[in-house]
Scaffold this motif. Sequence first.
Motif, PDB file in Angstrom:
ATOM      1  N   HIS A   1     -10.273  -0.119  21.814  1.00  0.00           N
ATOM      2  CA  HIS A   1     -10.539   0.501  23.114  1.00  0.00           C
ATOM      3  C   HIS A   1     -10.381   2.020  23.093  1.00  0.00           C
ATOM      4  O   HIS A   1     -10.738   2.697  24.044  1.00  0.00           O
ATOM      5  CB  HIS A   1      -9.668  -0.126  24.211  1.00  0.00           C
ATOM      6  CG  HIS A   1      -8.206  -0.135  23.901  1.00  0.00           C
ATOM      7  ND1 HIS A   1      -7.403   0.930  24.154  1.00  0.00           N
ATOM      8  CD2 HIS A   1      -7.409  -1.088  23.352  1.00  0.00           C
ATOM      9  CE1 HIS A   1      -6.167   0.639  23.777  1.00  0.00           C
ATOM     10  NE2 HIS A   1      -6.135  -0.572  23.281  1.00  0.00           N
TER      11      HIS A   1
ATOM     12  N   CYS B   1     -14.711  -0.566  -5.140  1.00  0.00           N
ATOM     13  CA  CYS B   1     -15.461  -0.770  -3.904  1.00  0.00           C
ATOM     14  C   CYS B   1     -15.005   0.178  -2.801  1.00  0.00           C
ATOM     15  O   CYS B   1     -15.452   0.085  -1.666  1.00  0.00           O
ATOM     16  CB  CYS B   1     -15.304  -2.214  -3.452  1.00  0.00           C
ATOM     17  SG  CYS B   1     -13.590  -2.774  -3.419  1.00  0.00           S
ATOM     18  N   HIS B   2     -14.089   1.096  -3.092  1.00  0.00           N
ATOM     19  CA  HIS B   2     -13.568   1.994  -2.060  1.00  0.00           C
ATOM     20  C   HIS B   2     -12.983   3.235  -2.727  1.00  0.00           C
ATOM     21  O   HIS B   2     -12.695   3.228  -3.922  1.00  0.00           O
ATOM     22  CB  HIS B   2     -12.466   1.294  -1.261  1.00  0.00           C
ATOM     23  CG  HIS B   2     -11.343   0.818  -2.127  1.00  0.00           C
ATOM     24  ND1 HIS B   2     -11.301  -0.449  -2.648  1.00  0.00           N
ATOM     25  CD2 HIS B   2     -10.240   1.455  -2.604  1.00  0.00           C
ATOM     26  CE1 HIS B   2     -10.220  -0.577  -3.399  1.00  0.00           C
ATOM     27  NE2 HIS B   2      -9.561   0.564  -3.402  1.00  0.00           N
TER      28      HIS B   2
ATOM     29  N   CYS C   1     -13.646  -3.015   2.433  1.00  0.00           N
ATOM     30  CA  CYS C   1     -12.512  -2.512   1.650  1.00  0.00           C
ATOM     31  C   CYS C   1     -11.998  -1.126   2.061  1.00  0.00           C
ATOM     32  O   CYS C   1     -10.777  -0.933   2.131  1.00  0.00           O
ATOM     33  CB  CYS C   1     -12.858  -2.528   0.172  1.00  0.00           C
ATOM     34  SG  CYS C   1     -13.583  -4.083  -0.356  1.00  0.00           S
TER      35      CYS C   1
ATOM     36  N   HIS D   1     -11.697  -1.125  14.087  1.00  0.00           N
ATOM     37  CA  HIS D   1     -10.356  -0.991  14.659  1.00  0.00           C
ATOM     38  C   HIS D   1      -9.652   0.264  14.148  1.00  0.00           C
ATOM     39  O   HIS D   1      -8.903   0.915  14.876  1.00  0.00           O
ATOM     40  CB  HIS D   1      -9.519  -2.229  14.319  1.00  0.00           C
ATOM     41  CG  HIS D   1      -8.158  -2.209  14.922  1.00  0.00           C
ATOM     42  ND1 HIS D   1      -7.944  -2.480  16.256  1.00  0.00           N
ATOM     43  CD2 HIS D   1      -6.947  -1.912  14.406  1.00  0.00           C
ATOM     44  CE1 HIS D   1      -6.654  -2.365  16.517  1.00  0.00           C
ATOM     45  NE2 HIS D   1      -6.031  -2.017  15.414  1.00  0.00           N
TER      46      HIS D   1
ATOM     47  N   LYS E   1     -14.344  -3.769  22.433  1.00  0.00           N
ATOM     48  CA  LYS E   1     -13.477  -4.952  22.407  1.00  0.00           C
ATOM     49  C   LYS E   1     -12.518  -4.881  21.224  1.00  0.00           C
ATOM     50  O   LYS E   1     -11.376  -5.294  21.305  1.00  0.00           O
ATOM     51  CB  LYS E   1     -14.335  -6.224  22.238  1.00  0.00           C
ATOM     52  CG  LYS E   1     -14.912  -6.766  23.514  1.00  0.00           C
ATOM     53  CD  LYS E   1     -15.629  -8.069  23.196  1.00  0.00           C
ATOM     54  CE  LYS E   1     -16.406  -8.560  24.397  1.00  0.00           C
ATOM     55  NZ  LYS E   1     -17.239  -9.725  24.053  1.00  0.00           N
ATOM     56  N   VAL E   2     -13.027  -4.364  20.105  1.00  0.00           N
ATOM     57  CA  VAL E   2     -12.221  -4.288  18.889  1.00  0.00           C
ATOM     58  C   VAL E   2     -11.255  -3.110  18.947  1.00  0.00           C
ATOM     59  O   VAL E   2     -10.133  -3.170  18.455  1.00  0.00           O
ATOM     60  CB  VAL E   2     -13.147  -4.169  17.652  1.00  0.00           C
ATOM     61  CG1 VAL E   2     -12.352  -3.920  16.387  1.00  0.00           C
ATOM     62  CG2 VAL E   2     -13.977  -5.432  17.506  1.00  0.00           C
TER      63      VAL E   2
ATOM     64  N   ASP F   1     -12.041  -4.800  11.147  1.00  0.00           N
ATOM     65  CA  ASP F   1     -10.999  -3.925  10.577  1.00  0.00           C
ATOM     66  C   ASP F   1     -11.449  -2.469  10.583  1.00  0.00           C
ATOM     67  O   ASP F   1     -10.693  -1.573  10.920  1.00  0.00           O
ATOM     68  CB  ASP F   1     -10.659  -4.344   9.147  1.00  0.00           C
ATOM     69  CG  ASP F   1      -9.912  -5.667   9.116  1.00  0.00           C
ATOM     70  OD1 ASP F   1      -8.829  -5.726   9.711  1.00  0.00           O
ATOM     71  OD2 ASP F   1     -10.433  -6.629   8.540  1.00  0.00           O
TER      72      ASP F   1
ATOM     73  N   MET G   1      -8.792  -0.393   4.457  1.00  0.00           N
ATOM     74  CA  MET G   1      -7.367  -0.527   4.146  1.00  0.00           C
ATOM     75  C   MET G   1      -6.745   0.711   3.535  1.00  0.00           C
ATOM     76  O   MET G   1      -5.530   0.802   3.418  1.00  0.00           O
ATOM     77  CB  MET G   1      -7.162  -1.682   3.174  1.00  0.00           C
ATOM     78  CG  MET G   1      -7.403  -3.022   3.821  1.00  0.00           C
ATOM     79  SD  MET G   1      -6.891  -4.334   2.751  1.00  0.00           S
ATOM     80  CE  MET G   1      -5.130  -4.162   2.837  1.00  0.00           C
ATOM     81  N   PHE G   2      -7.586   1.660   3.089  1.00  0.00           N
ATOM     82  CA  PHE G   2      -7.051   2.761   2.296  1.00  0.00           C
ATOM     83  C   PHE G   2      -7.087   4.088   3.049  1.00  0.00           C
ATOM     84  O   PHE G   2      -8.153   4.666   3.254  1.00  0.00           O
ATOM     85  CB  PHE G   2      -7.811   2.855   0.962  1.00  0.00           C
ATOM     86  CG  PHE G   2      -7.595   1.630   0.110  1.00  0.00           C
ATOM     87  CD1 PHE G   2      -6.556   1.588  -0.807  1.00  0.00           C
ATOM     88  CD2 PHE G   2      -8.385   0.508   0.274  1.00  0.00           C
ATOM     89  CE1 PHE G   2      -6.326   0.449  -1.564  1.00  0.00           C
ATOM     90  CE2 PHE G   2      -8.164  -0.637  -0.472  1.00  0.00           C
ATOM     91  CZ  PHE G   2      -7.132  -0.665  -1.397  1.00  0.00           C
TER      92      PHE G   2
ATOM     93  N   LEU H   1       0.815  -1.212   0.000  1.00  0.00           N
ATOM     94  CA  LEU H   1       0.000   0.000   0.000  1.00  0.00           C
ATOM     95  C   LEU H   1       0.852   1.267   0.000  1.00  0.00           C
ATOM     96  O   LEU H   1       0.340   2.362   0.212  1.00  0.00           O
ATOM     97  CB  LEU H   1      -0.940   0.007   1.206  1.00  0.00           C
ATOM     98  CG  LEU H   1      -2.067  -1.026   1.131  1.00  0.00           C
ATOM     99  CD1 LEU H   1      -2.737  -1.190   2.476  1.00  0.00           C
ATOM    100  CD2 LEU H   1      -3.087  -0.622   0.079  1.00  0.00           C
TER     101      LEU H   1
ATOM    102  N   LEU I   1     -17.953  -6.869  15.573  1.00  0.00           N
ATOM    103  CA  LEU I   1     -17.212  -8.129  15.597  1.00  0.00           C
ATOM    104  C   LEU I   1     -17.132  -8.748  14.202  1.00  0.00           C
ATOM    105  O   LEU I   1     -16.154  -9.398  13.858  1.00  0.00           O
ATOM    106  CB  LEU I   1     -17.888  -9.136  16.551  1.00  0.00           C
ATOM    107  CG  LEU I   1     -18.059  -8.672  17.992  1.00  0.00           C
ATOM    108  CD1 LEU I   1     -18.684  -9.784  18.832  1.00  0.00           C
ATOM    109  CD2 LEU I   1     -16.713  -8.266  18.596  1.00  0.00           C
TER     110      LEU I   1
END
Lengths: 113, 276
Positions: free
Chosen positions: B244, B148-149, B180, B212, B241-242, B209, B183-184, B67, B205
């Motif tokens: 904090h 898609c992004h 997607c 997060h 949880k993913v 990604d 990631m970018f 990337l 959950l």
Amino acid sequence: MHELSIVMSIIKIAEQQANAANATVIEEIELDIGTLSGIEMGALDFAWDQAVNQTMLQDSIKKVNRINAKAICMDCNTEFVIEAYYDSCPVCNGHLLDIIQGKELRVKSILVS
Amino acid sequence: MCATCGCGTGSNTIIQLAGNEHQHGDHAHTHAHNHPHGPTARHDHDHTHDHNHEGQKTLIDVEKDVLNQNNMLAQRNRGYFDAKNILALNLVSSPGSGKTSLLERTLKDLQGQMEFAVIEGDQQTTNDADRIAATGTKVSQINTGKGCHLDAHMILHALQGLKPAENSVLFIENVGNLVCPAMFDLGERERVVIISVTEGDDKPLKYPDMFHSSTLCIINKTDLLPYVPFDIEKVKLNAKKVNHHLEIIEVSCTSGEGLPLWYNWLKSKVLLPETI
């Protein structure tokens, strides 16, 4: 579905490097892909087969090093392997984690001739 | 040929300002650079090549982030935002969570208090840009075609047409997709993930990604809570949880409940000078 964009970037990086070394064939490509990198391997393989056609990677052997994700619990300092972001510490059950490995997504090396 | 990044035209991505001023589509490409080697081939410039003779294999240590190109362009966008003191926010969610409605409401409610600009990302149509333009806000629509992004390169080109004002807030409404766009990096200062109560409370959950990588989570459509089996405490617990660090704000664009919290969050970010 973003795996196609990822494969296109991999092809671009590999061809740039191969051209810079004045090589004509890329025989092998080695990738580091962490388990938390956001890459679905099935989708990557599917996109790969379509995308490498008529590129220098068309007949290359693809080697993938899957790197297991690891985290350190910020409460009790335990280091452990995690499979998902929501995993809890196996010792204290906490969720305050510092992820130290597993987000890798890089072209490690190419073997050219 | 684009002088900024060297891309040509001809891709499926279309960028247009509301009002139908067209920008050229952006598309990255490279040219393979091959030199002939033989008795008739001549080099009229002075340089050396590592020659690989037949049968000789060379291992090249590439060690390059896949990337990398996107991340470099994202940092360029970030530098532009920093220099102009623009607060850039990347809004991400599944389709139908109410991103555009939240923007419409925000742009109307804060009109005169802050200056805004919007980049809309969708596969097709200028419907969202038209809705934003109706509020009187500067807006640029990116149609990704099959994409898609949004990526940093598309944002760079959209900015060239949009020219957001200094000290303004730039909303980038990403393509509705919880996978997607995670990631970018687009060069944003904050990533805002929006979820509505008509979705499942296990969404953080299922799509970790995105949760997060975000800094703020807006739970929208809270006026519908009495009618749906959505456990708001459970979704908050799952999101924490993913990630904090994640801040959570509950709103309803329809009733207006909770919106002052979102507006205060925005104002606090505008006042906060970027620390380097």
